[in-house]
Write an enzyme that holds these catalytic residues in place. Structure first.
Site, mmCIF file in Angstrom:
data_model
loop_
_atom_site.group_PDB
_atom_site.id
_atom_site.type_symbol
_atom_site.label_atom_id
_atom_site.label_comp_id
_atom_site.label_asym_id
_atom_site.label_seq_id
_atom_site.Cartn_x
_atom_site.Cartn_y
_atom_site.Cartn_z
ATOM 1 N N GLY A 81 0.814 -1.221 0.000
ATOM 2 C CA GLY A 81 0.000 0.000 0.000
ATOM 3 C C GLY A 81 0.845 1.266 0.000
ATOM 4 N NE ARG A 145 -2.377 -4.175 -0.857
ATOM 5 C CZ ARG A 145 -1.767 -3.677 0.217
ATOM 6 N NH1 ARG A 145 -0.737 -4.307 0.740
ATOM 7 N NH2 ARG A 145 -2.196 -2.561 0.760
ATOM 8 C CG ASP A 176 2.870 -9.889 4.566
ATOM 9 O OD1 ASP A 176 3.325 -10.804 5.277
ATOM 10 O OD2 ASP A 176 1.707 -9.482 4.654
ATOM 11 C CE LYS A 202 4.505 -0.071 2.357
ATOM 12 N NZ LYS A 202 3.565 -0.795 1.493
ATOM 13 C CB THR A 203 3.321 -0.196 6.491
ATOM 14 O OG1 THR A 203 1.904 -0.252 6.671
ATOM 15 C CG2 THR A 203 3.985 -0.592 7.796
ATOM 16 C CG ASP A 205 -1.109 -0.644 8.141
ATOM 17 O OD1 ASP A 205 -1.733 0.350 7.744
ATOM 18 O OD2 ASP A 205 -1.200 -1.764 7.609
HETATM 19 P P1 FBP Z 1 0.695 -1.942 3.582
HETATM 20 O O1 FBP Z 1 0.701 -2.816 4.786
HETATM 21 O O2 FBP Z 1 1.034 -2.641 2.346
HETATM 22 O O3 FBP Z 1 1.546 -0.721 3.789
HETATM 23 O O4 FBP Z 1 -0.784 -1.398 3.374
HETATM 24 C C1 FBP Z 1 -1.442 -0.702 4.359
HETATM 25 C C2 FBP Z 1 -2.907 -0.491 4.088
HETATM 26 O O5 FBP Z 1 -3.127 0.878 3.853
HETATM 27 C C3 FBP Z 1 -3.764 -0.997 5.243
HETATM 28 O O6 FBP Z 1 -3.874 -0.040 6.264
HETATM 29 C C4 FBP Z 1 -5.063 -1.321 4.567
HETATM 30 O O7 FBP Z 1 -5.779 -2.309 5.245
HETATM 31 C C5 FBP Z 1 -4.625 -1.820 3.224
HETATM 32 O O8 FBP Z 1 -3.387 -1.205 2.952
HETATM 33 C C6 FBP Z 1 -5.597 -1.514 2.124
HETATM 34 O O9 FBP Z 1 -5.175 -2.147 0.971
HETATM 35 P P2 FBP Z 1 -5.584 -1.738 -0.506
HETATM 36 O O10 FBP Z 1 -4.737 -0.556 -0.871
HETATM 37 O O11 FBP Z 1 -5.208 -2.933 -1.306
HETATM 38 O O12 FBP Z 1 -7.020 -1.403 -0.505
#
Ligand code: FBP
Length: 554
Positions: A81, A145, A176, A202-203, A205
């Site tokens: 993400g 992803r 991941d 990165k994230t 979260d």
């Molecule tokens: P990452 O863990 O890859 O950084 O993604 C974070 C995130 O924003 C989460 O908070 C959320 O649940 C998810 O991506 C949403 O995914 P998508 O962009 O595929 O809708």
């Protein structure tokens, strides 16, 4: 030529700060090494799977080395993400590589791991990099992803690298993606390709952190954006005094984002999923606690409020967690039920197919949910086999259940208030914001550190910049072995080595600080309005770190 806003134009000239060791020596640093390291758990299994990268030392940079570095070709991908600051990681990497040798080339592989396997590359020239300095988003090379997991994926990656003469790969991703980087590093060593692999944390979260990694990039900016919006909603709530606002916040499993936003904005209620799990609360108990606060406020004439809900909540309610595990196994690619399930086109047929296969307790939990939520739980899994919690409308589920409970209280004469609710979901609003000064500096430093690790010949490392509550000049740069963060977890129905996700620590200072104040926030109206991120102005307004980082490391 894209039209740039006045802020974008001014921001393009912002010079990100570097730790002194890199500002003064460039990427030519001496690498100080710790004792051999161990994984956070399951040492024997992790060592067996990563024989050449297991036990590597932690690396810290010190002034010193001068090396002649040949021109290098380095590839970079963004994975997972979006998170504010990704472009600055690439800018820092680019500048570090050019400082190692001006003839070096940085190749961006477009669309994440897929771009690497399918060889979709673009040369990231000075002009390209300049157009993206200090900007949000991942649009320079996009993300994806996908995972590099099958033997043919690894072979395709090596073939792409061979075609371009790539000597090192940088994977910018979350837990991941960096697990994947570790597998790739091991594969490159096993096959004696000579290709180094370095990760960057990165994230938004905030769940890729541990003793060594203080915070993942993007968390600071995203939580500041959400906190601005929550503050605005709080002010509206207190102005109109007629709505309860239920705000679900991104963050996947962990509640770091919700907790950080609560510390910044002091809402009436913030649910912390990790606490719900620790107290083994049922969905009904969670709802009852919310209802108790709403009734208490109603008695004081306060029929309004703000509730923060972490998006992963449903996974932490024990009966729902058991249900989701069963559903994940049933809907995994290896499940014999999956092909039949996929062949069904109607929602009710799918519900029936799944309900028949669930254990009695999971089936009961499933049938207690409204139809819409049941269908959301059957939606596509992410590439790691997990339910996509951002698609489950927990905020609406809670509003429905609370509405029903308050109705019963009304009939019993134990509630005389008025409950009118608004649902919000804050997630995508924050992921591509222009990075805060903190993230702009931190990301640039992470990218530059990755270049120095490549120059130092390292592989299987996560770029690390520490001591982040101090001014940037005092930050400490280096590398953390990826295997050090690993343990075994269940994925797609089997135990797999993965980087351990950091959940909210209920004994940690951020949670304790929140817990000490929440009663007062629930009863009163103690909202705080952080306002928008400021990029220019006094350091106290522009350069502050998140509350979580300050409480954990300050
Ligand atoms: P990452 O863990 O890859 O950084 O993604 C974070 C995130 O924003 C989460 O908070 C959320 O649940 C998810 O991506 C949403 O995914 P998508 O962009 O595929 O809708």
């Amino acid at each position: 030529m894209a039209t740039l806003s006045p802020l974008q134009q001014a921001r393009a000239g912002y010079p990100p700060k570097l730790p002194a060791v890199l500002a003064e020596n460039g990427p030519f640093v001496a690498l100080t090494e710790s004792e051999p390291t161990t994984s956070v758990a399951d040492a024997d299994e992790i060592r067996a799977q990563f024989p050449q990268t297991y036990g590597l030392p932690v690396v810290t940079f010190a002034p010193g080395a001068q090396r002649d570095t040949e021109p290098l070709v380095v590839g970079v991908i963004l994975s997972g993400g979006q998170a504010p600051g990704g472009h600055n990681v690439i800018a820092g990497l680019h500048d570090g590589l050019k400082d190692l040798n001006p003839e070096s080339t940085l190749l961006g592989f477009k669309g994440g791991p897929q771009g690497l396997m399918k060889d979709r590359s673009v040369v990231l020239t000075e002009a390209v990099i300049d157009a993206y300095r200090n900007t949000g988003g991942f649009d320079m090379i996009q993300s994806g992803r996908d995972k590099i997991e099958k033997p043919e994926d690894f072979a395709a990656t090596v073939a792409t690298c061979a075609r371009h003469g790539v000597r090192a790969l940088v994977v910018i991703g979350g837990d991941d993606s960096n697990t994947n980087a570790c597998l790739l590093a091991q594969y490159m060593l096993d096959h004696q390709t000579g290709i180094q692999v370095i990760g960057c944390p990165k994230t938004i979260d905030g769940d890729l952190k541990n003793e060594q990694i203080e915070v993942s990039f993007g968390f600071d900016t995203a939580t500041k954006v959400y906190s601005e919006l929550i503050g605005n909603i709080e002010r509206d709530a207190n102005s109109a005094q007629k709505y309860w606002h239920f705000i679900k916040l991104m963050g996947r499993s962990a509640s770091h984002i919700a907790l950080e936003c609560a510390l910044q904005t002091q809402p009436n209620i913030c649910i912390i999923s990790e606490e719900v799990a620790a107290r083994r609360q049922t969905l009904k108990q969670v709802v009852d606690e919310l209802v108790a606060v709403i009734r208490a406020r109603a008695e004081k004439g306060r029929d309004f409020g703000v509730v923060l809900i972490p998006e992963g909540l449903i996974e932490f309610i024990p009966e729902m967690q058991a249900l989701i595990h069963e559903l994940n196994d049933l809907l995994s690619e290896k499940s014999p039920t999956k092909p039949y399930f996929d062949s069904l086109t109607h929602g009710d047929e799918r519900l029936q197919c799944v309900s028949q296969k669930l254990s009695p307790s999971a089936s009961q939990a499933f049938s207690s949910l409204p139809l819409g939520i049941q269908l959301q739980l059957l939606g596509d899994r992410d590439p790691h086999g997990n339910v996509q919690v951002s698609r489950i409308e927990t905020e609406k589920l809670l509003i429905d259940l609370i509405g029903d409970a308050l109705q019963e209280h009304k009939v019993a004469g134990t509630y005389k208030g008025k409950f009118s609710a608004q649902a919000h979901f804050l997630g995508y609003e924050g992921r591509c914001a222009a990075p805060s000064n903190f993230d702009a500096d931190y990301c640039y430093s992470l990218g530059y550190t990755a270049a120095a690790l490549i120059g130092g010949g390292k592989t299987g490392y996560l770029s690390s910049v520490r001591n982040l509550c101090a001014p940037a000049s005092e930050w400490e740069a280096g590398g953390i072995p990826l295997t050090m963060m690993m343990n075994l977890e269940r994925r797609h129905g089997a135990a797999k080595p993965v980087i351990r996700k950091a959940l909210v620590d209920l004994d940690g200072k951020p949670f304790k600080t929140f817990a000490a104040q929440r009663q007062a926030w629930a009863e009163g109206t103690e909202y705080v309005y952080p306002g928008p991120i400021q990029y220019f102005g006094p350091p106290a307004v522009c350069d502050g770190v998140s509350q979580t980082l300050r409480l954990e490391r300050g």
